[in-house]
Design a protein around this motif. Structure first.
Motif, mmCIF file in Angstrom:
data_model
loop_
_atom_site.group_PDB
_atom_site.id
_atom_site.type_symbol
_atom_site.label_atom_id
_atom_site.label_comp_id
_atom_site.label_asym_id
_atom_site.label_seq_id
_atom_site.Cartn_x
_atom_site.Cartn_y
_atom_site.Cartn_z
ATOM 1 N N PHE A 59 -18.302 -2.700 -28.965
ATOM 2 C CA PHE A 59 -19.725 -2.401 -29.042
ATOM 3 C C PHE A 59 -20.077 -1.550 -30.265
ATOM 4 O O PHE A 59 -21.213 -1.093 -30.395
ATOM 5 C CB PHE A 59 -20.176 -1.659 -27.777
ATOM 6 N N LEU A 60 -19.103 -1.329 -31.155
ATOM 7 C CA LEU A 60 -19.316 -0.426 -32.293
ATOM 8 C C LEU A 60 -19.076 -1.129 -33.631
ATOM 9 O O LEU A 60 -18.518 -0.551 -34.565
ATOM 10 C CB LEU A 60 -18.392 0.796 -32.160
ATOM 11 N N ASP A 61 -19.515 -2.367 -33.754
ATOM 12 C CA ASP A 61 -19.270 -3.113 -34.981
ATOM 13 C C ASP A 61 -19.992 -2.521 -36.183
ATOM 14 O O ASP A 61 -19.606 -2.787 -37.337
ATOM 15 C CB ASP A 61 -19.688 -4.574 -34.805
ATOM 16 N N GLU A 62 -21.023 -1.725 -35.955
ATOM 17 C CA GLU A 62 -21.742 -1.120 -37.074
ATOM 18 C C GLU A 62 -21.062 0.155 -37.573
ATOM 19 O O GLU A 62 -21.562 0.836 -38.473
ATOM 20 C CB GLU A 62 -23.193 -0.832 -36.679
ATOM 21 N N TYR A 63 -19.888 0.473 -36.982
ATOM 22 C CA TYR A 63 -19.133 1.662 -37.389
ATOM 23 C C TYR A 63 -17.780 1.223 -37.955
ATOM 24 O O TYR A 63 -17.330 0.096 -37.734
ATOM 25 C CB TYR A 63 -18.913 2.595 -36.190
ATOM 26 N N ASP A 64 -17.142 2.138 -38.668
ATOM 27 C CA ASP A 64 -15.793 1.912 -39.186
ATOM 28 C C ASP A 64 -14.809 2.432 -38.144
ATOM 29 O O ASP A 64 -14.508 3.625 -38.105
ATOM 30 C CB ASP A 64 -15.629 2.638 -40.524
ATOM 31 N N VAL A 65 -14.322 1.536 -37.301
ATOM 32 C CA VAL A 65 -13.551 1.935 -36.120
ATOM 33 C C VAL A 65 -12.072 1.598 -36.299
ATOM 34 O O VAL A 65 -11.724 0.493 -36.726
ATOM 35 C CB VAL A 65 -14.086 1.227 -34.853
ATOM 36 N N SER A 66 -11.224 2.547 -35.957
ATOM 37 C CA SER A 66 -9.782 2.286 -35.836
ATOM 38 C C SER A 66 -9.362 2.639 -34.412
ATOM 39 O O SER A 66 -9.838 3.608 -33.825
ATOM 40 C CB SER A 66 -8.979 3.111 -36.846
ATOM 41 N N VAL A 67 -8.474 1.802 -33.853
ATOM 42 C CA VAL A 67 -8.027 1.991 -32.470
ATOM 43 C C VAL A 67 -6.536 2.279 -32.475
ATOM 44 O O VAL A 67 -5.738 1.486 -32.988
ATOM 45 C CB VAL A 67 -8.316 0.743 -31.622
ATOM 46 N N HIS A 68 -6.149 3.419 -31.899
ATOM 47 C CA HIS A 68 -4.762 3.870 -31.890
ATOM 48 C C HIS A 68 -4.262 3.865 -30.439
ATOM 49 O O HIS A 68 -4.660 4.709 -29.634
ATOM 50 C CB HIS A 68 -4.652 5.276 -32.483
ATOM 51 N N LEU A 69 -3.408 2.919 -30.107
ATOM 52 C CA LEU A 69 -2.857 2.815 -28.756
ATOM 53 C C LEU A 69 -1.574 3.626 -28.681
ATOM 54 O O LEU A 69 -0.634 3.392 -29.449
ATOM 55 C CB LEU A 69 -2.569 1.352 -28.417
ATOM 56 N N LEU A 70 -1.522 4.568 -27.749
ATOM 57 C CA LEU A 70 -0.336 5.410 -27.615
ATOM 58 C C LEU A 70 0.720 4.691 -26.770
ATOM 59 O O LEU A 70 0.681 4.712 -25.539
ATOM 60 C CB LEU A 70 -0.697 6.750 -26.962
ATOM 61 N N GLY A 71 1.642 4.043 -27.439
ATOM 62 C CA GLY A 71 2.704 3.327 -26.748
ATOM 63 C C GLY A 71 2.738 1.865 -27.144
ATOM 64 O O GLY A 71 1.887 1.378 -27.890
#
Length: 472
Positions: A59-71
């Motif tokens: 839902f945040l395509d208008e932002y510069d998003v990075s997703v960090h999965l722990l594991g």
């Protein structure tokens, strides 16, 4: 909240739908905190808390998003969280699996979303979550935590170790008690959980029942059933139900004139007979001393309504200060007795009227009446009917399991015994609610197998499945 989620699912609102709503709420908070184009780092754990934030990324395509999965992605603990991780990868979002805490690189984001751990996790953070929490705290970014800051106990607000220092928290459905202790802004988001998920009992209520592997004899309580005299089946039913509902030891205190008959129902019963043909005030000191050695007293099954017996019930309750499930004829004494005991009263609607309550045919009006009466008594009421109503005067639950076949005699004795066992390990209100739910489920299973010619004994062997299937 896990129980509420499970109950909502049983009502037809799937967890995946709730996760979509939660993720949308998280994204809404990000949009409130930062303008489009801002950099957002999402740090997600491997459970449903992390899954909420994985949804938010979409839902945040208008932002510069990075997703960090722990594991490692293959260790994500729920199917719906894993599906959302895979959806981000398929859509080529910036996703990074952090398999080594030293490899976490948040860079310098404007907003950090902490979605590492949710409300069901307690204790000090361990790596990689502990290292991630320190990294978030070291940044100048605005920190938004999902449901509860990781490392904070959702019930108390305490942090047993390092914890995320959140600037904002978005929590779901209701504010968690520990959040009031934090110096942070809290937003409670409505994610579409129906009120019925909290009002009606359901499979989520069974999540309160746990059996750690290191358990020992006695950990799940000892129950004393005081009953019998005019009737022998009722105390035997209650005692066997208490065993099937998980109590470690159950004893029956009864007149010695009927002890042999009660013992004959099952070799599993432990009898503590006293002199006489019925309970009288002469036996109260002996029975009260025995009751004090148990976790819960179940008082009433088969005692009868002889004047001497009812006087003895009053004396026993005045002498007792533990937890007691009161059923059958013993209920008539409750409104006029002064006791330090914590009572769970289990009347059917006729008995409730005789106690002084109003048992309206409409369950909603009956619920109001039961709540008011429970508040006046200061005890828990479980008023049996097509819809059971359970209340302590502050919280009211309604149970819809069960069927007309359960009008047969003895099903109330089974409920009393099961509730007594549950009261060894749960709060009085929880014990009554779970007892009603499981007793009704057992009855439903019996009708499915045998039709409406069921017997109260049919419920007893079905109690374990009613209590432990679907809840774990």
């Amino acid at each position: 909240m896990a129980a509420v989620d499970r109950n909502a699912e049983a009502l037809g609102v799937p967890r995946k739908q709730l996760m979509e709503s939660s993720g949308n709420a998280v994204a809404g908070e990000v949009r409130r905190l930062a303008d489009p184009g801002a950099t957002v780092a999402i740090v997600a754990g491997r459970g449903n808390n992390g899954g909420d934030a994985l949804v938010a990324a979409r839902f945040l395509d208008e932002y510069d998003v990075s997703v960090h999965l722990l594991g490692r992605p293959e260790t994500v603990t729920t199917d719906i969280a894993r599906e959302n991780w895979e959806a981000l990868q398929a859509a080529e979002y910036d996703t990074r699996a952090v398999t080594d805490s030293t490899a976490l690189d948040l860079d310098d984001p404007d907003v950090v979303v902490d979605a590492m751990l949710g409300t069901g996790v307690t204790g000090a953070l361990r790596d990689p979550a502990a290292t991630a929490a320190r990294a978030m705290n070291d940044r100048d970014a605005t920190v938004l935590s999902v449901d509860v800051p990781s490392g904070i106990d959702a019930d108390t607000g305490d942090a047993p170790g390092v914890a995320v220092e959140a600037d904002h928290v978005v929590t779901f459905h209701d504010e968690k008690p520990g959040l009031a202790e934090l110096d942070t802004t809290v937003t409670v988001a409505d994610i579409g959980i129906p009120a019925a998920a909290e009002q009606f009992t359901g499979p989520g209520d069974l999540l309160t029942l746990d059996r750690p592997a290191e358990s020992h004899k006695g950990d799940f309580g000892e129950v004393l059933v005081v009953g019998g005299g005019p009737y022998t089946g009722a105390p035997a039913l209650a005692a066997q139900a208490a065993l099937r509902a998980g109590a470690d030891l159950v004893r029956v205190a009864c007149p010695d004139s009927v002890a042999r008959e009660i013992q004959g129902f099952s070799e599993n019963l432990i009898l503590r007979p006293y002199d006489g043909e019925r309970l009288t005030s002469a036996q109260v000191p002996e029975v009260a001393s025995l009751a004090a050695e148990h976790d819960v007293l179940v008082l009433g099954p088969g005692l009868g309504n002889h004047e001497e017996t009812l006087a003895a019930v009053g004396d026993l309750l005045e002498a007792y200060d533990g937890t007691a499930v009161v059923d059958a004829d013993a209920l008539s004494v409750v409104p006029n007795v002064e006791t330090e005991a914590t009572l769970i009263c289990t009347p059917h609607r006729g008995e409730f009227r005789r106690m002084g309550g109003e048992a309206d045919d409409d369950w909603r009006r009956r619920a109001d009446s039961v709540a008011g009466f429970a508040a006046d008594l200061g005890d828990v009421l479980l008023v049996k009917g097509p819809y059971d109503v359970i209340s302590d005067g502050e919280t009211t639950r309604v149970n819809r399991t069960g069927n007309p076949g359960m009008t047969v005699g003895g099903t109330g004795d089974v409920l009393a015994g099961a509730t007594g066992a549950l009261a060894c390990v749960l709060s009085p209100l929880q014990a009554a609610a779970v007892g009603a739910y499981a007793n009704g489920r057992a009855g439903d299973a019996a009708v499915e197998d045998a039709g409406h010619g069921l017997l109260a004994t049919d419920l007893i062997d079905r109690l374990p499945a009613a209590l432990w299937e679907d809840g774990q």
